[in-house]
Design an enzyme around this catalytic site. Structure first.
Site, PDB file in Angstrom:
ATOM      1  N   GLU A   1       0.807  -1.189  -0.110  1.00 15.36           N
ATOM      2  CA  GLU A   1      -0.058   0.052  -0.026  1.00 15.36           C
ATOM      3  C   GLU A   1       0.866   1.275  -0.017  1.00 15.36           C
ATOM      4  O   GLU A   1       0.506   2.223  -0.813  1.00 15.36           O
ATOM      5  CB  GLU A   1      -0.895  -0.013   1.255  1.00 15.36           C
TER       6      GLU A   1
ATOM      7  N   TRP B   1       1.614   1.967  -3.453  1.00 18.38           N
ATOM      8  CA  TRP B   1       0.944   2.477  -4.262  1.00 18.38           C
ATOM      9  C   TRP B   1       0.881   3.917  -4.020  1.00 18.38           C
ATOM     10  O   TRP B   1       0.854   4.705  -5.095  1.00 18.38           O
ATOM     11  CB  TRP B   1      -0.570   1.743  -3.573  1.00 18.38           C
TER      12      TRP B   1
ATOM     13  N   TRP C   1     -21.058  11.489 -19.466  1.00 19.71           N
ATOM     14  CA  TRP C   1     -21.267  11.626 -17.898  1.00 19.71           C
ATOM     15  C   TRP C   1     -22.525  12.373 -17.744  1.00 19.71           C
ATOM     16  O   TRP C   1     -23.012  13.254 -18.370  1.00 19.71           O
ATOM     17  CB  TRP C   1     -20.016  12.236 -17.232  1.00 19.71           C
TER      18      TRP C   1
ATOM     19  N   ASN D   1     -10.503   3.251   3.500  1.00 17.43           N
ATOM     20  CA  ASN D   1     -10.204   2.974   1.942  1.00 17.43           C
ATOM     21  C   ASN D   1     -11.003   2.055   1.331  1.00 17.43           C
ATOM     22  O   ASN D   1     -11.369   2.185  -0.004  1.00 17.43           O
ATOM     23  CB  ASN D   1      -8.745   2.375   2.031  1.00 17.43           C
TER      24      ASN D   1
ATOM     25  N   TRP E   1     -16.061  11.540 -12.816  1.00 21.22           N
ATOM     26  CA  TRP E   1     -14.974  11.282 -11.471  1.00 21.22           C
ATOM     27  C   TRP E   1     -14.528  12.492 -11.022  1.00 21.22           C
ATOM     28  O   TRP E   1     -14.224  12.626  -9.903  1.00 21.22           O
ATOM     29  CB  TRP E   1     -14.025  10.174 -11.968  1.00 21.22           C
TER      30      TRP E   1
ATOM     31  N   TRP F   1      -9.431   7.869  -7.458  1.00 21.99           N
ATOM     32  CA  TRP F   1     -10.745   8.253  -8.313  1.00 21.99           C
ATOM     33  C   TRP F   1     -10.747   7.831  -9.875  1.00 21.99           C
ATOM     34  O   TRP F   1     -11.598   7.074 -10.335  1.00 21.99           O
ATOM     35  CB  TRP F   1     -11.109   9.825  -8.281  1.00 21.99           C
TER      36      TRP F   1
END
Length: 496
Positions: free
Chosen positions: A308, A311, A340, A375, A393, A416
């Site tokens: 993580e 990441w 969208w 998370n 988004w 996102w």
């Protein structure tokens, strides 16, 4: 003022200035360490740019946490007799001239800062370098927010990595054996050291820029709501390190517990990492110690948490390698054509936690009430907004930046875009989280939902995830099966 060259035949007396940003700690602060090592006299400066912060989406919560952390750092530096100046400007555009002016008035020989990586920050830092060069002051930007300099880890063809797993493999292969030892805090100076630096009032009168650090976030103009939502978070370097120490005792269970929002299974270190009260190296050092010195191996929990942290590293590298994501653009250009939905009503219901989908509503209410979200739930609510409601988004990304106490552009944007299938993800566009199955799997008894959606508190564990009609609670906004199918069709048509 002591003449910096008044030592006759001895080596010149060197004055260093550290420009602090999101690195609000004394220990393991690369710029502070470099300045301390290379300077006889040492001072620091923090520059607030509220107008730019707002334009970048920084909300009250993250600003309040930042300023409260800064107050603690001022105390820590004062204990070492190192002064901390505070400049309040409006925008990044004013920083180069103001910092050059301050460096000139303080007679500093060099400025040190830890590099920041979003596009506007990098442009600001280059402008500062040029401005300081004009007054004969070099600036050194250090790698500190990341483990290695973004852009330094590339594929065999020399490009930046677009997918996390190959990035992780390459990082461990090339840097996994490197020491991640934290650096010491700056040495304490004698009381006479403060006499080498002018006090606040003198500089404030001269250039109307330098002022004292606000005693409260209210003094700075942050609405009280932002201050209240971070009061439950102890701030400062000592608090962050204590938090890290507490997590070290349960990191072995991280893999087993991290996906369950109703238990304390995650580190909750993100606000401290974001403002720099804790460093990435300190976190890695702890996890490696728990994992027998390996990135993958002894402890599944420690190995997973290290992944993580990588990441987080990966997303910092992305904004350098692919700066279009800093321009409000999708990582995958073809997804710019997604039709969208522009429904203001649907978006507002999502923001308020009134979607009629209990786990989504509980997560959004947690965010609105506390400034933080688990998370696993960040992925669930992002998928619901972008796939089931087919809302852009970028609207969700901005809302998170406004609300999160740990709001970081690179991580927030990366997360996102990952959820929306516009970003870096090895799994194609058909990744859509089913909020009901996620709820049953990770909040089986409904305990988390009951905390934040009290309208449903009396329902059984069987009914709470997809409830029958309940007075005061809205019906679901959409059919998740049908909306999932529609989203997949939309993305499939783009691909073809």
């Amino acid at each position: 003022m002591v003449d910096k060259n008044s030592r006759g035949s001895r080596a010149p007396f060197r004055r260093g200035l550290v420009w602090l940003r999101n690195d609000l700690r004394c220990a393991d602060n690369t710029a502070l360490y470099r300045a301390d090592k290379g300077s006889d006299a040492l001072a620091a400066v923090f520059i607030a740019c509220p107008e730019t912060w707002r334009s970048h989406g920084d909300g009250d919560n993250v600003v309040a946490f930042r300023l409260r952390s800064l107050q603690h750092l001022q105390q820590d530096l004062a204990a070492r007799n190192i002064p901390l100046y505070f400049l309040e400007l409006s925008t990044f555009a004013q920083v180069p001239a103001a910092l050059a002016q301050l460096a000139h008035k303080l007679h500093v020989d060099a400025v040190f800062a830890n590099a920041e990586y979003p596009l506007n920050e990098r442009k600001r830092d280059e402008a500062v370098r040029e401005s300081l060069r004009e007054v004969g002051v070099p600036v050194e930007y250090c790698t500190d927010r990341t483990l290695i300099p973004p852009g330094s880890l590339t594929t065999n063809s020399g490009d930046g990595f677009k997918v996390f797993t190959p990035f992780k493999r390459a990082f461990i292969a090339r840097h996994g054996d490197e020491a991640m030892d934290p650096l010491p805090a700056p040495r304490a100076r004698s009381g006479d050291h403060l006499q080498l630096w002018p006090e606040w009032q003198a500089l404030e009168a001269e250039n109307n820029l330098v002022r004292t650090i606000p005693k409260t976030v209210g003094d700075y103009g942050v609405p009280a709501g932002g201050a209240e939502r971070v009061l439950d978070w102890p701030v400062g370097e000592a608090a962050g390190l204590a938090h890290l120490e507490t997590f070290s005792e349960k990191v072995d269970d991280y893999l087993k517990l991290r996906d369950f929002p109703g238990v304390e299974g995650t580190s909750r270190l993100s606000p401290y990492l974001n403002c720099g009260a804790v460093s990435i190296r300190q976190c890695v050092k702890m996890a490696l110690a728990e994992n027998g010195g390996h990135w993958v191996g002894k402890s599944e929990g420690a190995s997973t948490w290290l992944s993580e942290l990588l990441w987080r590293e990966f997303y910092q590298h992305l904004v350098v390698n692919f700066p279009r994501v800093c321009r409000n653009q999708p990582f995958k250009p073809e997804t710019e054509q997604v039709p969208w939905s522009r429904s203001k009503h649907d978006f507002e219901r999502w923001c308020a936690g009134e979607t009629g989908v209990p786990i989504v509503d509980a997560a959004m209410r947690q965010l609105n009430r506390t400034g933080w979200m688990h998370n696993r739930l960040r992925m669930v609510v992002a998928s619901f907004l972008t796939k089931n409601l087919l809302i852009d988004w970028r609207r969700g990304e901005h809302y998170f930046m406004q609300q999160l106490v740990d709001a970081d552009f690179a991580a927030n944007n990366g997360g996102w875009q990952w959820a929306a299938s516009t970003g870096t993800d090895a799994v194609p566009y058909f990744r859509v989280f089913n909020p009901y199955s996620q709820s049953k799997k990770f909040d089986a008894e409904g305990d988390f939902i009951r905390v934040f959606v009290p309208e449903l508190a009396r329902l059984s564990a069987r009914d709470i995830h997809c409830p029958p009609p309940v007075d005061g609670y809205p019906p679901p906004m959409c059919n998740v099966t049908d909306s999932r199918k529609h989203a997949i069709e939309v993305f499939a048509n783009l691909k073809s």
